[in-house]
Enzyme design. Structure first.
Site, PDB file in Angstrom:
ATOM      1  N   ASP A  17      -5.645  51.667 -37.605  1.00 47.57           N
ATOM      2  CA  ASP A  17      -5.134  50.286 -37.598  1.00 47.57           C
ATOM      3  C   ASP A  17      -6.121  49.410 -36.839  1.00 47.57           C
ATOM      4  OD1 ASP A  17      -3.175  48.163 -38.030  1.00 47.57           O
ATOM      5  OD2 ASP A  17      -2.765  48.282 -35.889  1.00 47.57           O
ATOM      6  N   SER A  18      -6.011  48.102 -37.050  1.00 44.47           N
ATOM      7  CA  SER A  18      -6.857  47.175 -36.305  1.00 44.47           C
ATOM      8  C   SER A  18      -6.569  47.267 -34.801  1.00 44.47           C
ATOM      9  CB  SER A  18      -6.600  45.749 -36.781  1.00 44.47           C
ATOM     10  OG  SER A  18      -5.238  45.426 -36.592  1.00 44.47           O
ATOM     11  N   TYR A  49      -7.319  41.608 -37.253  1.00 42.73           N
ATOM     12  CA  TYR A  49      -8.057  41.535 -38.512  1.00 42.73           C
ATOM     13  C   TYR A  49      -7.487  40.444 -39.437  1.00 42.73           C
ATOM     14  CZ  TYR A  49     -10.510  46.126 -38.150  1.00 42.73           C
ATOM     15  OH  TYR A  49     -11.322  47.167 -37.820  1.00 42.73           O
ATOM     16  N   GLY A  50      -6.232  40.028 -39.145  1.00 37.80           N
ATOM     17  CA  GLY A  50      -5.453  39.218 -40.083  1.00 37.80           C
ATOM     18  C   GLY A  50      -6.138  37.956 -40.577  1.00 37.80           C
ATOM     19  N   CYS A  80      -2.378  49.856 -41.722  1.00 33.20           N
ATOM     20  CA  CYS A  80      -2.610  48.434 -41.482  1.00 33.20           C
ATOM     21  C   CYS A  80      -2.575  47.763 -42.855  1.00 33.20           C
ATOM     22  CB  CYS A  80      -3.985  48.271 -40.830  1.00 33.20           C
ATOM     23  SG  CYS A  80      -4.511  46.561 -40.629  1.00 33.20           S
ATOM     24  N   ASN A  81      -1.673  46.799 -42.999  1.00 25.48           N
ATOM     25  CA  ASN A  81      -1.557  46.131 -44.302  1.00 25.48           C
ATOM     26  C   ASN A  81      -2.803  45.330 -44.631  1.00 25.48           C
ATOM     27  OD1 ASN A  81       1.507  46.167 -45.426  1.00 25.48           O
ATOM     28  ND2 ASN A  81       1.460  46.406 -43.222  1.00 25.48           N
ATOM     29  N   THR A  82      -3.382  44.705 -43.604  1.00 26.80           N
ATOM     30  CA  THR A  82      -4.560  43.868 -43.845  1.00 26.80           C
ATOM     31  C   THR A  82      -5.717  44.722 -44.358  1.00 26.80           C
ATOM     32  OG1 THR A  82      -3.774  42.509 -42.002  1.00 26.80           O
ATOM     33  CG2 THR A  82      -6.007  42.087 -42.802  1.00 26.80           C
ATOM     34  N   GLU A 165       0.902  41.104 -29.536  1.00 28.20           N
ATOM     35  CA  GLU A 165      -0.213  41.652 -28.750  1.00 28.20           C
ATOM     36  C   GLU A 165      -0.157  41.136 -27.304  1.00 28.20           C
ATOM     37  OE1 GLU A 165      -3.341  43.413 -29.717  1.00 28.20           O
ATOM     38  OE2 GLU A 165      -2.348  44.070 -31.548  1.00 28.20           O
ATOM     39  N   CYS A 199       3.344  43.898 -42.250  1.00 29.16           N
ATOM     40  CA  CYS A 199       2.340  44.047 -41.192  1.00 29.16           C
ATOM     41  C   CYS A 199       2.918  45.072 -40.231  1.00 29.16           C
ATOM     42  CB  CYS A 199       2.115  42.719 -40.480  1.00 29.16           C
ATOM     43  SG  CYS A 199       1.101  42.872 -38.986  1.00 29.16           S
ATOM     44  N   THR A 200       2.115  46.044 -39.854  1.00 27.74           N
ATOM     45  CA  THR A 200       2.670  47.156 -39.066  1.00 27.74           C
ATOM     46  C   THR A 200       3.023  46.753 -37.631  1.00 27.74           C
ATOM     47  OG1 THR A 200       0.405  47.916 -38.665  1.00 27.74           O
ATOM     48  CG2 THR A 200       1.624  48.962 -40.462  1.00 27.74           C
ATOM     49  N   HIS A 201       2.640  45.539 -37.229  1.00 35.58           N
ATOM     50  CA  HIS A 201       3.085  45.035 -35.921  1.00 35.58           C
ATOM     51  C   HIS A 201       4.542  44.547 -35.958  1.00 35.58           C
ATOM     52  CE1 HIS A 201      -1.135  44.886 -34.779  1.00 35.58           C
ATOM     53  NE2 HIS A 201      -0.816  44.433 -33.591  1.00 35.58           N
TER      54      HIS A 201
HETATM   55  N1  DGL Z   1      -1.247  45.587 -38.150  1.00 33.36           N
HETATM   56  C1  DGL Z   1      -2.025  44.856 -39.103  1.00 33.36           C
HETATM   57  C2  DGL Z   1      -1.332  44.817 -40.457  1.00 33.36           C
HETATM   58  O1  DGL Z   1      -0.495  45.657 -40.761  1.00 33.36           O
HETATM   59  C3  DGL Z   1      -2.412  43.427 -38.768  1.00 33.36           C
HETATM   60  C4  DGL Z   1      -2.784  43.067 -37.415  1.00 33.36           C
HETATM   61  C5  DGL Z   1      -4.043  42.267 -37.401  1.00 33.36           C
HETATM   62  O2  DGL Z   1      -4.015  41.061 -37.740  1.00 33.36           O
HETATM   63  O3  DGL Z   1      -5.045  42.871 -37.045  1.00 33.36           O
HETATM   64  O4  DGL Z   1      -1.618  43.936 -41.242  1.00 33.36           O
END
Ligand code: DGL
Length: 280
Positions: A17-18, A49-50, A80-82, A165, A199-201
């Site tokens: 993940d990011s 990363y978003g 990580c979805n991104t 975060e 988004c996994t967050h």
């Molecule tokens: N956890 C990441 C996702 O699932 C995004 C977090 C990021 O922006 O880095 O998209």
């Protein structure tokens, strides 16, 4: 100096993940399949990363996937979805054949889009995600493949990851931004009856999201869907399952400070972690 066993007796499932978000997926994988070894890599030094470009997310993701391969992983999950939206297809189609055609990289978007239609009666579904995931159109493209009769509405939530975060979940600011994006999604259609936290967050915001979602709207939990998808994948690919080492070992790498990672990770993972720094 990293001391991770890279001999053939160590071939964990790589989880990338990011930053911290992928820990919400790892937690469910470990709960359901504790027998496997897992190696988590969070690119915290370069997160989030978003808002990054397609090329940058692809470059960073590929670099991290290669590190996981170097440490012994045969199978890597982009938790990580991104990264799944912007890097997965290129890695699978362009890079893997040259790196090692037997290795596999899987994402978190496809398993989610393969089930979303089962949760909607109105055929109107919503996606909350980062700017990168929304602009990639990946959810719309993938959902159309499995459920062409669904209408998909997307909402970019640029403040949600930074709030998480920064550990600012319990204040009015977080609630303001959660409500704002829920209102904006439902302004697109009042008929939406199922939403994906893309988004996994975002599972960390779930209590606030539940508070403000219209009654009766279902939230799809990506952790359990991905876990189910991986179980099924390993059942259908016994050659891959046999390569994964099974010593209940959990290792964590971060590209930023290990002390900071350990301090924040338990919020996402639900347990103390002990990470090591990885220099890129
Ligand atoms: N956890 C990441 C996702 O699932 C995004 C977090 C990021 O922006 O880095 O998209």
């Amino acid at each position: 100096m990293l001391i991770i066993n890279t001999s053939k007796t160590y071939s964990p499932i790589g989880i990338f993940d990011s930053g911290y978000g992928g820990l919400t997926i790892l937690k469910e994988l470990v709960d359901a399949m504790p027998q496997y070894d897992y190696l988590y890599l969070g690119d915290n030094a370069r997160a989030p990363y978003g808002s990054r470009s397609f090329d940058t997310v692809y470059e960073y993701t590929l670099e991290c996937v290669n590190h996981l391969f170097d440490k012994g992983c045969e199978l890597v999950i982009l938790a990580c979805n991104t990264a799944s939206a912007k890097a997965l297809r290129n890695i699978q189609q362009k890079d893997l054949p040259g790196i090692d055609p037997k290795k596999r990289v899987l994402g978190v978007i496809r398993p989610t889009t393969e089930v979303i239609g089962n949760y909607s009666k109105t055929k109107h579904v919503g996606i909350f995600a980062t700017a990168g995931t929304v602009s990639s159109g990946s959810y719309i493209i993938e959902i159309q493949k499995s459920f062409p009769d669904l209408t998909v509405y997307q909402e970019t939530c640029p403040m949600w990851v930074p709030l998480i975060e920064a550990n600012e979940l319990d204040n009015e600011g977080a609630e303001y931004f959660v409500k704002k994006h829920i209102d904006q999604l439902f302004a697109q259609s009042k008929d939406i009856d199922a939403v994906i936290l893309g988004c996994t967050h975002y599972p960390l915001l779930r209590p606030l999201i539940e508070k403000h979602l219209p009654e009766g709207v279902v939230i799809l939990a990506q952790g359990s869907i991905v876990t189910h998808g991986l179980k099924d994948y390993l059942f259908r690919h016994p050659e891959m399952e046999a390569m994964i080492t099974k010593n209940n070992q959990l290792d964590f790498l971060t590209t930023d400070s290990a002390e900071q990672f350990d301090r924040n990770a338990s919020l996402f993972f639900g347990k103390e972690v002990n990470s090591k720094h990885l220099s890129l």
